[in-house]
Scaffold this motif. Sequence first.
Motif, short mmCIF file in Angstrom:
data_model
loop_
_atom_site.label_atom_id
_atom_site.label_comp_id
_atom_site.label_asym_id
_atom_site.label_seq_id
_atom_site.Cartn_x
_atom_site.Cartn_y
_atom_site.Cartn_z
N ILE A 112 0.92 -1.07 -0.14
CA ILE A 112 -0.18 0.03 0.22
C ILE A 112 1.26 0.66 -0.27
O ILE A 112 0.16 2.82 -0.07
N ASP A 113 2.56 0.99 -0.25
CA ASP A 113 2.84 2.23 0.46
C ASP A 113 3.83 2.88 -0.72
O ASP A 113 3.58 3.94 -0.99
N ILE A 114 3.05 1.72 -1.53
CA ILE A 114 3.35 2.39 -3.62
C ILE A 114 1.82 2.93 -3.86
O ILE A 114 2.12 4.46 -4.50
N ALA A 115 0.63 2.60 -3.11
CA ALA A 115 -0.37 3.53 -2.99
C ALA A 115 -0.38 5.03 -2.99
O ALA A 115 -0.71 6.24 -2.96
N LEU A 116 0.08 4.97 -1.25
CA LEU A 116 0.08 6.45 -0.95
C LEU A 116 1.21 7.49 -1.79
O LEU A 116 0.96 8.78 -1.81
N VAL A 117 2.45 6.50 -2.05
CA VAL A 117 3.56 7.64 -3.25
C VAL A 117 3.12 7.60 -4.64
O VAL A 117 2.88 9.03 -4.86
N GLU A 118 2.00 7.34 -4.74
CA GLU A 118 1.78 7.71 -6.12
C GLU A 118 0.27 7.43 -6.86
O GLU A 118 0.27 7.90 -8.30
N HIS A 149 1.84 -4.52 5.55
CA HIS A 149 2.07 -3.88 4.07
C HIS A 149 0.89 -3.33 3.44
O HIS A 149 0.74 -2.97 2.20
N PHE A 150 -0.38 -3.98 3.99
CA PHE A 150 -1.63 -3.60 3.58
C PHE A 150 -2.35 -2.93 4.16
O PHE A 150 -3.13 -2.20 3.96
N ALA A 151 -2.35 -2.56 5.74
CA ALA A 151 -2.89 -1.49 6.26
C ALA A 151 -2.30 0.52 6.23
O ALA A 151 -1.01 0.23 5.66
N ILE A 152 -2.95 1.23 6.15
CA ILE A 152 -2.47 2.70 6.06
C ILE A 152 -2.95 2.99 7.19
O ILE A 152 -3.47 2.62 8.27
N THR A 153 -1.31 3.70 8.32
CA THR A 153 -1.15 4.18 8.71
C THR A 153 -0.82 5.73 9.07
O THR A 153 -0.18 6.00 7.89
N ALA A 154 -0.95 6.65 10.20
CA ALA A 154 -0.23 7.81 10.32
C ALA A 154 1.23 7.96 10.24
O ALA A 154 2.03 8.96 9.58
N GLU A 155 1.37 7.41 10.44
CA GLU A 155 3.36 6.47 10.44
C GLU A 155 3.83 6.72 8.77
O GLU A 155 4.58 7.07 8.63
N LYS A 156 3.39 5.56 8.38
CA LYS A 156 3.43 5.60 6.98
C LYS A 156 3.19 6.70 5.89
O LYS A 156 3.73 7.25 5.30
N ILE A 157 2.31 7.03 6.25
CA ILE A 157 1.54 8.57 5.71
C ILE A 157 2.33 9.57 6.16
O ILE A 157 3.43 10.50 4.99
N PHE A 173 -12.20 -1.69 9.78
CA PHE A 173 -11.78 -2.85 10.44
C PHE A 173 -10.43 -2.41 10.58
O PHE A 173 -10.31 -1.27 11.58
N ASP A 174 -9.40 -2.89 10.30
CA ASP A 174 -8.03 -2.21 10.57
C ASP A 174 -7.01 -2.15 9.79
O ASP A 174 -6.00 -1.58 9.84
N GLU A 175 -8.12 -1.74 8.76
CA GLU A 175 -7.36 -1.05 7.05
C GLU A 175 -7.13 0.25 7.30
O GLU A 175 -5.63 0.12 6.64
N ILE A 176 -7.91 0.74 7.89
CA ILE A 176 -6.94 2.48 8.08
C ILE A 176 -6.99 2.51 9.56
O ILE A 176 -7.59 2.52 10.34
N ASP A 177 -5.78 2.74 9.98
CA ASP A 177 -5.61 2.94 11.47
C ASP A 177 -6.23 4.30 12.34
O ASP A 177 -5.87 4.79 11.13
N PRO A 178 -6.64 4.54 13.17
CA PRO A 178 -7.69 5.66 13.93
C PRO A 178 -5.99 6.74 13.56
O PRO A 178 -6.83 7.77 13.98
N SER A 179 -4.95 6.47 13.55
CA SER A 179 -4.29 7.59 13.96
C SER A 179 -4.37 8.19 12.12
O SER A 179 -4.10 9.82 12.30
N CYS A 180 -5.00 8.07 11.72
CA CYS A 180 -5.01 8.97 10.07
C CYS A 180 -6.04 9.39 10.97
O CYS A 180 -6.44 10.21 9.97
#
Length: 210
Positions: A112-118, A149-157, A173-180
């Motif tokens: 998912i990091d690729i999606a966040l960047v591209e 590696h499929f979940a989104i977190t604030a740390e990744k963003i 569920f846990d695919e987007i962490d509440p930290s976002c």
Amino acid sequence: IVVRHHECSAAARMAATSIVPVINAGDGWNEHPSQALIDIHAMRRGLGTLRGKSIAFGGDPRGRVVRSLIQLLRFEGPREILFCPPPHYEVPEDLVQALSDHQIRLRIIADIDIALVESDAVMMAPYDMSAIGEPPASDYVSPHFTPKHFAITAEKIERLNSKALLYHPLPRFDEIDPSCDSLPNAMYFEQVRLSKFMRMAVLERLLNAN
């Protein structure tokens, strides 16, 4: 009549014999048209236009939300569609064909990091949606654990300096962490707020059709 049913084409069968309009509020794996209208509207507001944009889908690609949204996105002129699916599920062939018919590039990514960047926007879904289509009385419990590696977190963003807007029809569920949730990327609560008005508009259009 607003119908939500676990069987594919249930709404169409009702509409075939109904003397009043039937709104499909989700029929099994098939479609969820009103959700697609909401998602397109929310993305247009967030991005200004979808033409020339890169739109990513995270999670299980088989769901009705994904199918209906692709059916609308193909007319919006996006530059490409990215899918980040679980390795054990392929993107449904009808979605691949719909994008191909409209000459929209499709890419499969493994992180998912690729999606966040591209990508300009990411539409997330649960990692596994196998419960869709199960009758209400079923004891089946779908697994929802999302690998890292499929979940989104604030740390990744923050680490990736991602500007991608995040969408999700909810509930998550846990695919987007509440930290976002407090980040400017998070569009999903606004997306849900807009859903009320879009569904009001659909009802208004049908109630005043005659």
